[in-house]
Design a protein around this motif. Structure first.
Motif, PDB file in Angstrom:
ATOM      1  N   GLU A  73       0.057  -5.894   1.020  1.00  0.00           N
ATOM      2  CA  GLU A  73       0.765  -6.615   2.075  1.00  0.00           C
ATOM      3  C   GLU A  73       2.276  -6.504   1.910  1.00  0.00           C
ATOM      4  O   GLU A  73       3.030  -6.885   2.814  1.00  0.00           O
ATOM      5  N   VAL A  74       2.721  -6.003   0.761  1.00  0.00           N
ATOM      6  CA  VAL A  74       4.154  -5.900   0.478  1.00  0.00           C
ATOM      7  C   VAL A  74       4.514  -4.444   0.224  1.00  0.00           C
ATOM      8  O   VAL A  74       3.868  -3.759  -0.581  1.00  0.00           O
ATOM      9  N   LEU A  75       5.532  -3.948   0.911  1.00  0.00           N
ATOM     10  CA  LEU A  75       6.032  -2.587   0.746  1.00  0.00           C
ATOM     11  C   LEU A  75       7.486  -2.630   0.299  1.00  0.00           C
ATOM     12  O   LEU A  75       8.297  -3.361   0.875  1.00  0.00           O
ATOM     13  N   LEU A  76       7.819  -1.828  -0.720  1.00  0.00           N
ATOM     14  CA  LEU A  76       9.194  -1.700  -1.185  1.00  0.00           C
ATOM     15  C   LEU A  76       9.623  -0.253  -1.002  1.00  0.00           C
ATOM     16  O   LEU A  76       8.924   0.659  -1.454  1.00  0.00           O
ATOM     17  N   LEU A  77      10.772  -0.047  -0.366  1.00  0.00           N
ATOM     18  CA  LEU A  77      11.248   1.300  -0.074  1.00  0.00           C
ATOM     19  C   LEU A  77      12.706   1.435  -0.484  1.00  0.00           C
ATOM     20  O   LEU A  77      13.547   0.623  -0.100  1.00  0.00           O
ATOM     21  N   ASP A  78      12.995   2.480  -1.268  1.00  0.00           N
ATOM     22  CA  ASP A  78      14.348   2.717  -1.739  1.00  0.00           C
ATOM     23  C   ASP A  78      15.002   3.804  -0.887  1.00  0.00           C
ATOM     24  O   ASP A  78      14.694   4.984  -1.025  1.00  0.00           O
ATOM     25  N   GLU A 104       4.211 -13.808 -13.096  1.00  0.00           N
ATOM     26  CA  GLU A 104       5.248 -12.870 -13.538  1.00  0.00           C
ATOM     27  C   GLU A 104       4.649 -11.467 -13.580  1.00  0.00           C
ATOM     28  O   GLU A 104       3.719 -11.198 -14.342  1.00  0.00           O
ATOM     29  N   ILE A 105       5.160 -10.559 -12.727  1.00  0.00           N
ATOM     30  CA  ILE A 105       4.478  -9.277 -12.539  1.00  0.00           C
ATOM     31  C   ILE A 105       4.534  -8.387 -13.771  1.00  0.00           C
ATOM     32  O   ILE A 105       3.645  -7.549 -13.968  1.00  0.00           O
ATOM     33  N   HIS A 106       5.559  -8.518 -14.606  1.00  0.00           N
ATOM     34  CA  HIS A 106       5.649  -7.657 -15.783  1.00  0.00           C
ATOM     35  C   HIS A 106       4.654  -8.060 -16.869  1.00  0.00           C
ATOM     36  O   HIS A 106       4.518  -7.362 -17.867  1.00  0.00           O
ATOM     37  N   ARG A 107       3.959  -9.163 -16.662  1.00  0.00           N
ATOM     38  CA  ARG A 107       2.925  -9.608 -17.604  1.00  0.00           C
ATOM     39  C   ARG A 107       1.520  -9.378 -17.047  1.00  0.00           C
ATOM     40  O   ARG A 107       0.537  -9.741 -17.688  1.00  0.00           O
ATOM     41  N   GLN A 108       1.439  -8.787 -15.867  1.00  0.00           N
ATOM     42  CA  GLN A 108       0.147  -8.518 -15.255  1.00  0.00           C
ATOM     43  C   GLN A 108      -0.227  -7.052 -15.413  1.00  0.00           C
ATOM     44  O   GLN A 108       0.645  -6.189 -15.539  1.00  0.00           O
ATOM     45  N   PRO A 109      -1.522  -6.731 -15.395  1.00  0.00           N
ATOM     46  CA  PRO A 109      -1.956  -5.332 -15.476  1.00  0.00           C
ATOM     47  C   PRO A 109      -1.399  -4.531 -14.297  1.00  0.00           C
ATOM     48  O   PRO A 109      -1.308  -5.026 -13.177  1.00  0.00           O
ATOM     49  N   THR A 110      -1.042  -3.279 -14.581  1.00  0.00           N
ATOM     50  CA  THR A 110      -0.448  -2.415 -13.568  1.00  0.00           C
ATOM     51  C   THR A 110      -1.304  -2.321 -12.314  1.00  0.00           C
ATOM     52  O   THR A 110      -0.808  -2.440 -11.191  1.00  0.00           O
ATOM     53  N   LYS A 111      -2.587  -2.085 -12.485  1.00  0.00           N
ATOM     54  CA  LYS A 111      -3.458  -1.921 -11.325  1.00  0.00           C
ATOM     55  C   LYS A 111      -3.536  -3.188 -10.489  1.00  0.00           C
ATOM     56  O   LYS A 111      -3.657  -3.114  -9.259  1.00  0.00           O
ATOM     57  N   GLU A 112      -3.492  -4.350 -11.121  1.00  0.00           N
ATOM     58  CA  GLU A 112      -3.562  -5.593 -10.366  1.00  0.00           C
ATOM     59  C   GLU A 112      -2.327  -5.767  -9.488  1.00  0.00           C
ATOM     60  O   GLU A 112      -2.417  -6.199  -8.342  1.00  0.00           O
ATOM     61  N   VAL A 113      -1.156  -5.424 -10.032  1.00  0.00           N
ATOM     62  CA  VAL A 113       0.079  -5.512  -9.243  1.00  0.00           C
ATOM     63  C   VAL A 113       0.053  -4.490  -8.111  1.00  0.00           C
ATOM     64  O   VAL A 113       0.467  -4.768  -6.984  1.00  0.00           O
ATOM     65  N   ALA A 114      -0.450  -3.277  -8.413  1.00  0.00           N
ATOM     66  CA  ALA A 114      -0.471  -2.197  -7.430  1.00  0.00           C
ATOM     67  C   ALA A 114      -1.416  -2.483  -6.270  1.00  0.00           C
ATOM     68  O   ALA A 114      -1.335  -1.835  -5.228  1.00  0.00           O
ATOM     69  N   LYS A 115      -2.311  -3.437  -6.432  1.00  0.00           N
ATOM     70  CA  LYS A 115      -3.179  -3.833  -5.323  1.00  0.00           C
ATOM     71  C   LYS A 115      -2.468  -4.795  -4.378  1.00  0.00           C
ATOM     72  O   LYS A 115      -2.959  -5.081  -3.286  1.00  0.00           O
ATOM     73  N   GLN A 116      -1.297  -5.292  -4.816  1.00  0.00           N
ATOM     74  CA  GLN A 116      -0.589  -6.293  -4.031  1.00  0.00           C
ATOM     75  C   GLN A 116       0.734  -5.803  -3.468  1.00  0.00           C
ATOM     76  O   GLN A 116       1.183  -6.298  -2.432  1.00  0.00           O
ATOM     77  N   LEU A 117       1.372  -4.856  -4.158  1.00  0.00           N
ATOM     78  CA  LEU A 117       2.609  -4.300  -3.618  1.00  0.00           C
ATOM     79  C   LEU A 117       2.688  -2.807  -3.911  1.00  0.00           C
ATOM     80  O   LEU A 117       2.159  -2.321  -4.905  1.00  0.00           O
ATOM     81  N   ALA A 118       3.346  -2.080  -3.004  1.00  0.00           N
ATOM     82  CA  ALA A 118       3.481  -0.633  -3.126  1.00  0.00           C
ATOM     83  C   ALA A 118       4.958  -0.281  -3.084  1.00  0.00           C
ATOM     84  O   ALA A 118       5.736  -0.903  -2.359  1.00  0.00           O
ATOM     85  N   ILE A 119       5.328   0.747  -3.838  1.00  0.00           N
ATOM     86  CA  ILE A 119       6.724   1.165  -3.932  1.00  0.00           C
ATOM     87  C   ILE A 119       6.863   2.619  -3.480  1.00  0.00           C
ATOM     88  O   ILE A 119       6.058   3.472  -3.867  1.00  0.00           O
ATOM     89  N   LEU A 120       7.849   2.881  -2.660  1.00  0.00           N
ATOM     90  CA  LEU A 120       8.216   4.249  -2.304  1.00  0.00           C
ATOM     91  C   LEU A 120       9.628   4.481  -2.823  1.00  0.00           C
ATOM     92  O   LEU A 120      10.595   3.997  -2.237  1.00  0.00           O
ATOM     93  N   PRO A 121       9.778   5.210  -3.953  1.00  0.00           N
ATOM     94  CA  PRO A 121      11.104   5.425  -4.532  1.00  0.00           C
ATOM     95  C   PRO A 121      11.909   6.414  -3.703  1.00  0.00           C
ATOM     96  O   PRO A 121      11.409   7.012  -2.729  1.00  0.00           O
ATOM     97  N   GLN A 122      13.139   6.574  -4.078  1.00  0.00           N
ATOM     98  CA  GLN A 122      14.035   7.482  -3.362  1.00  0.00           C
ATOM     99  C   GLN A 122      13.677   8.936  -3.660  1.00  0.00           C
ATOM    100  O   GLN A 122      13.444   9.309  -4.810  1.00  0.00           O
TER     101      GLN A 122
END
Length: 289
Positions: free
Chosen positions: A159-164, A66-84
């Protein structure tokens, strides 16, 4: 197979619920496009997947955690977000911007190591921005600026990219430029890409998986050839349209010709007062924080 999924996810702005009991699996190694009318929950779901918005209940899972229970940096090593509509400080160069993508890999305020510089250079090359490395971001064209932000996301090494809505406010040529870059990243590097898209024909042409949302609920999901139908367009968007094969790619193409008599295209009633444009409000970019 899916590394990223939601389980009974519920999301809200204030006291008004936007998403209820959402179960959604993102296929690995594919481009997934989230489509729907304004206020349908697309960007809200993307923000939850990126840890920008916390769930009321349920959760978002990456590799079973569950990503909301993991440290921010650990999640950020696995997925990246590009907001609008991300913004950067005035005078910041492209190389400086892309270097920010290495933040999750730094200890404290340490300087960039050899591996960090290698990743920054690779991201600049992959996005065609190496020749603009010393150019201030605010002096770039719209398409160049968006490629610079995508380079920053790539520099995270995820390996995962999220783009808004990565093509919002871009002219037609720059929209195609950005979509072709994402297609290349997916094809050559098998990047898993999840994007919110308003242009249905772009979604059908460049994505291999289409998710059509209405009122925070997935109504249609699957290959664009199966999802992009006159029925879906009438139910989800409230329009009458023909769907024909694209003469070049064979992917489905939407040709709207009127408003559906029995459908409403106004979804803002799902949002509380003052939040009608909440999904479209620009915000600064940061690494899956």
């Amino acid at each position: 197979m899916s590394r990223l999924n939601t389980n009974r996810l519920a999301l809200a702005y204030g006291s008004r619920r936007i998403v209820e009991e959402l179960n959604l699996s993102v296929p690995d190694g594919k481009i997934t496009a989230l489509v729907g009318s304004n206020g349908s929950g697309k960007s809200t779901i993307l923000k939850a997947m990126a840890r920008i918005l916390s769930p009321l209940s349920g959760g978002v899972y990456l590799d079973g955690k569950e990503i909301h229970r993991q440290p921010t940096k650990e999640v950020a090593k696995q997925l990246a977000i590009l907001p609008q509509n991300p913004t950067s400080p005035e005078g910041l160069t492209v190389q400086e911007l892309v270097s920010f993508g290495r933040y999750p890999h730094q200890k404290g305020f340490g300087s960039l190591k050899a591996e960090d510089h290698r990743m920054v250079e690779w991201a600049l090359e992959a996005t065609g921005m190496y020749g603009f490395a010393d150019r201030p971001v605010d002096q770039l064209s719209g398409g160049q600026r968006q490629r610079a932000w995508i380079a920053m996301a790539l520099a995270q090494g995820t390996e995962v990219l999220l783009l808004d809505e990565p093509t919002t406010f871009l002219d037609m040529a720059h929209q195609i430029e950005v979509m072709m870059l994402l297609e290349k990243l997916n094809r050559d590097q098998r990047r898993t890409i999840i994007m919110v898209v308003h242009d249905l024909n772009h979604a059908a042409r460049y994505a291999q998986h289409l998710v059509a949302l209405k009122k925070g609920t997935v109504l249609y999901e699957g290959d664009p050839t199966e999802v992009m139908t006159p029925e879906m367009l009438r139910v989800v968007f409230g329009i009458d349209a023909d769907v024909i094969p694209d003469p070049r790619t064979g992917t489905p193409m939407c040709l709207p010709y009127g408003l559906a008599a029995d459908a409403s295209t106004t979804e803002s009633g799902n949002l509380p007062a003052g939040q009608e444009n909440a999904e479209r409000a620009p915000e600064p970019a940061y690494a899956a924080g």
